[in-house]
Scaffold this motif. Structure first.
Motif, PDB file in Angstrom:
ATOM      1  N   TRP A 164      50.733  12.159  -4.902  1.00 21.39           N
ATOM      2  CA  TRP A 164      51.177  13.044  -5.684  1.00 21.39           C
ATOM      3  C   TRP A 164      50.434  13.051  -7.031  1.00 21.39           C
ATOM      4  O   TRP A 164      49.951  14.277  -7.482  1.00 21.39           O
ATOM      5  N   VAL A 165      49.845  12.004  -7.443  1.00 18.22           N
ATOM      6  CA  VAL A 165      49.184  11.936  -8.537  1.00 18.22           C
ATOM      7  C   VAL A 165      47.678  12.494  -8.452  1.00 18.22           C
ATOM      8  O   VAL A 165      47.214  13.327  -9.105  1.00 18.22           O
ATOM      9  N   HIS A 166      47.253  12.228  -7.157  1.00 20.19           N
ATOM     10  CA  HIS A 166      45.672  12.768  -6.987  1.00 20.19           C
ATOM     11  C   HIS A 166      45.717  14.473  -6.831  1.00 20.19           C
ATOM     12  O   HIS A 166      45.096  15.052  -7.343  1.00 20.19           O
ATOM     13  N   ASN A 167      46.993  14.935  -6.275  1.00 22.68           N
ATOM     14  CA  ASN A 167      47.207  16.244  -6.203  1.00 22.68           C
ATOM     15  C   ASN A 167      47.219  17.010  -7.464  1.00 22.68           C
ATOM     16  O   ASN A 167      47.069  18.368  -7.611  1.00 22.68           O
ATOM     17  N   ARG A 168      47.446  16.409  -8.675  1.00 24.56           N
ATOM     18  CA  ARG A 168      47.672  16.820  -9.943  1.00 24.56           C
ATOM     19  C   ARG A 168      46.189  16.493 -10.837  1.00 24.56           C
ATOM     20  O   ARG A 168      46.104  16.760 -12.019  1.00 24.56           O
ATOM     21  N   GLY A 169      45.242  15.716 -10.082  1.00 29.08           N
ATOM     22  CA  GLY A 169      43.991  15.760 -10.604  1.00 29.08           C
ATOM     23  C   GLY A 169      43.851  14.684 -11.737  1.00 29.08           C
ATOM     24  O   GLY A 169      43.050  14.783 -12.839  1.00 29.08           O
ATOM     25  N   ARG A 170      44.746  13.683 -11.709  1.00 32.28           N
ATOM     26  CA  ARG A 170      44.790  12.724 -12.691  1.00 32.28           C
ATOM     27  C   ARG A 170      44.306  11.072 -12.103  1.00 32.28           C
ATOM     28  O   ARG A 170      44.632  11.081 -11.073  1.00 32.28           O
ATOM     29  N   THR A 171      44.150  10.476 -13.133  1.00 34.10           N
ATOM     30  CA  THR A 171      44.010   9.091 -12.837  1.00 34.10           C
ATOM     31  C   THR A 171      45.394   8.377 -12.957  1.00 34.10           C
ATOM     32  O   THR A 171      46.245   8.972 -13.788  1.00 34.10           O
TER      33      THR A 171
END
Length: 692
Positions: A109-116
């Motif tokens: 889920w975090v990866h799909n939002r382009g965040r660390t």
């Protein structure tokens, strides 16, 4: 003292060759240096899974988004080495595998939002929680997903990239927790309805007591056929002799069963079975001039609808054989269903968890005999894991004769060199595919077999016009998991009239015996489960009485006090005439506002330790001892209309027994007369009063 694993985790990056299972005990067949290392793409947890009832477990980091692989490895390395920060508890191997799936979902889920992870804001955490809540998962599953996310903050000192915000401080997380308070120790497993459990247990006992001999005999005949040597070098001559035997007996030739034929195919001779009877390969018969001989025999004797074995069925059902014959191809399925029936009887009538049943081994049953040699107690020995270390602990269960008969069937069922009673049958797909690495069925396999047994029962009842099939659950074939049987037994013991002691005879006996068990170091927790069910039953009983304004008042010496307690309890459970029906809420109400009233078949105990005849002054206790109840003399006794009716029925039975008193021994006649006098006088003094 800090372990080497803890020092490595705290001092910096984990070495690529670090052994991830270094802090875990391993199975004897595995060497530590051969287990997974930190740099591996997948970490196999199987060597550290010491129980025999689970399938292989691994953490596959190729399924984690690449930017988060190192953080995920660092977290799960800390979990495996038990390098836990303050406030965090060590996890078992299966729990670690479960939380891996939960953490992977959040990382994706975090990866799909382009965040660390460090860039995840409080608003992001609230958004994820809303997405999680929208999935309408069970309460337990939601808690696991929430905890997996918080681990990425709690273990922040062990991770190269971690959450900067504690999720539990976010408004959305706190609001959900307030609306769904964690009910530690509460059994949320769904019980099996009585209309399903009753016939299922009856059929399981039939399989053990009536069908097992036929299935074991068919198994032996099938094994002998599979191992039969060639009848001679000339396969064609041997086939001719075999076919002459069918002609002499006027017996149709064997055919593939309907389930193995194509829809458009008509019954035809089963060449594989004919070859098996000859001890030859099917391919050899196909290469020889066998078709002409077989076709000629078919014209004379015809073709059967199956491949029946020669064993004559002995088991009876309603005075007739339960099957006309057992097919060669039905044998493997019947073996699985017999094993499932044994599991149902053992687990349900002992209160064992699935893991405890799966560790039963040959010789696990011992008996105690009286001076005349009669067996009066059966003890079952296995391993318990709840609350123990990874190795488990020896434990003992006191069981009844049906469980002993199921154990005896399983000991005959398994080869003599197989110690585990719930190892897969040799003819099963689980055995051929080695689905379980240690040769014991896992819970998923048992769940599947129980469902298959229910389907067979219903198909059999339909074919034979029987009314005792297994009814559907929510409109479909019941899917009964192994976890539900223990919960159901606790419910049945608690819900029989009068609870554990004064209930229906079979459950009374079952409850008393099982409470004598678990003599090993492990605490089964089964008594706690029964007591929790009893408390819930009392709460429901009192809430219904409090909501019924038209009922007669409770009579008896403690009738007035009972009414006062019911009214007080109703203030917490009845709103606008509606009773609280949510079990979780009612459990909490009972825990906080227990009225200490115990409904029974003949009386309702309004417990007051100062007046209780079942307790001594030196041991007043916080609840009655129902085994020592003196209902006609105790001042804690109250009577509901149902109690009054039960006592009146008992009085009628005494009158019927005394009507033929000339045949009774003097002492017995005197005792019955005293019971009749005391009961009649008690009912006269304490007749139910109508509602005002």
């Amino acid at each position: 003292m800090t372990s080497p694993a803890e020092t490595a985790a705290r001092s910096g990056p984990v070495p690529a060759r670090a052994l991830v299972l270094a802090a875990r005990p391993l199975r004897a067949e595995f060497r530590l240096e051969e287990t997974s290392r930190f740099a591996d793409d997948a970490w196999w947890l199987t060597p550290a899974w010491l129980r025999a009832d689970r399938k292989s477990l691994k953490l596959d980091f190729t399924t984690v988004p690449p930017p988060f692989v190192h953080a995920a490895k660092s977290l799960f390395y800390a979990l495996l080495t038990q390098d836990t920060p303050p406030g965090e508890l060590p996890l078992t191997i299966p729990s670690i595998r479960t939380y891996f799936s939960c953490a992977r979902l959040f990382l994706t889920w975090v990866h799909n939002r382009g965040r660390t992870l460090a860039q995840v804001s409080g608003e992001d955490l609230d958004a994820y929680h809303r997405d999680l809540a929208a999935q309408r998962l069970s309460l337990a599953s939601t808690y696991r997903y929430r905890r997996a996310v918080r681990m990425l903050w709690a273990y922040r000192s062990r991770l190269p990239d971690a959450l900067a915000t504690d999720p539990l401080r976010r408004p959305a997380w706190q609001a959900w927790a307030r609306a769904n308070p964690r009910r530690f120790g509460e059994n949320l497993t769904e019980r099996i309805p009585e209309q399903i459990m009753g016939p299922l247990l009856t059929w399981a006992l039939r399989w053990i007591d009536d069908f097992a001999e036929d299935i074991l005999a068919a198994r032996d005949e099938r094994a002998a056929l599979d191992a039969r040597p060639p009848t001679g070098p000339d396969a064609v001559s041997a086939l001719a002799v075999l076919l002459d035997g069918y002609r002499l007996r006027r017996q149709p030739l064997p055919s593939l069963p309907p389930g193995r034929l194509r829809r458009s195919s008509r019954p035809a001779p089963c060449l594989s079975h004919l070859a098996r009877l000859l001890g030859h390969d099917r391919d050899r018969l196909e290469r020889l001039d066998a078709e002409r001989l077989i076709a000629q025999a078919v014209r004379e004797v015809g073709v059967d609808s199956d491949c029946p074995l020669t064993h004559r069925v002995q088991g009876q059902l309603d005075g007739r054989p339960w099957l006309a014959a057992i097919s060669y191809y039905d044998g493997p399925r019947f073996e699985r269903l017999l094993q499932a029936a044994c599991w149902i009887v053992i687990a349900y009538l002992s209160g064992m968890r699935d893991s405890e049943a799966k560790h039963l081994q040959r010789g696990c049953l011992s008996v105690q005999r009286d001076p005349d040699g009669r067996v009066y107690r059966h003890r079952l020995h296995s391993r318990a894991f709840k609350g123990e270390d990874a190795h488990g602990a020896q434990a003992t269960w006191i069981v009844t004769a049906p469980v002993a008969r199921a154990i005896a069937v399983l000991e005959r069922f398994q080869p003599v060199d197989q110690p585990y009673l719930f190892a897969p049958p040799l003819t099963s797909r689980s055995y051929r595919q080695r689905r379980s690495p240690y040769g014991v069925l896992d819970s998923n396999a048992t769940n599947t077999d129980i469902t298959d047994l229910i389907k067979w029962i219903n198909d059999y009842c339909t074919a034979h016009h029987r009314p005792d099939g297994i009814p559907p659950e929510r409109g479909r074939v019941p899917h009964l998991t192994t976890r539900r049987f223990r919960r159901t037994l606790a419910w049945f013991i608690a819900r029989r009239p009068g609870g554990t002691i004064a209930g229906a005879l079979q459950y009374r006996h079952q409850g008393i015996q099982m409470f004598e068990g678990y003599a090993g170091t492990s605490d089964s927790g089964f008594r706690d489960e029964v007591e929790a069910e009893e408390a819930l039953a009392r709460g429901q009983f009192l809430a219904e009485l409090g909501a019924d304004s038209d009922r007669p008042s409770l009579a008896g010496p403690a009738g007035d006090e009972a009414e006062a307690r019911i009214a007080d309890f109703a203030r917490h459970t009845v709103f606008d005439g509606q009773v609280v029906t949510d079990e979780a809420r009612l459990r909490r109400i009972v825990a906080r506002h227990d009225a200490h009233m115990y409904p029974g078949t003949f009386v309702t105990c309004v417990y007051n330790p100062d007046r209780a005849l079942c307790r001594t002054s030196s041991d007043p206790g916080d609840q009655p001892v129902l085994a020592d109840c003196q209902p006609l003399a105790c001042r804690n006794t109250a009577l509901t209309p149902a109690n009054h009716q039960a006592l009146a029925g008992h009085l009628t039975q005494l009158e019927e027994a005394l009507s033929d008193s000339d045949r009774l021994a003097p002492y017995l006649r005197h005792r019955l007369q005293e019971q009749h006098r005391a009961t009649a006088a008690f009912l006269t003094r304490h007749a139910s009063e109508p509602a005002e």
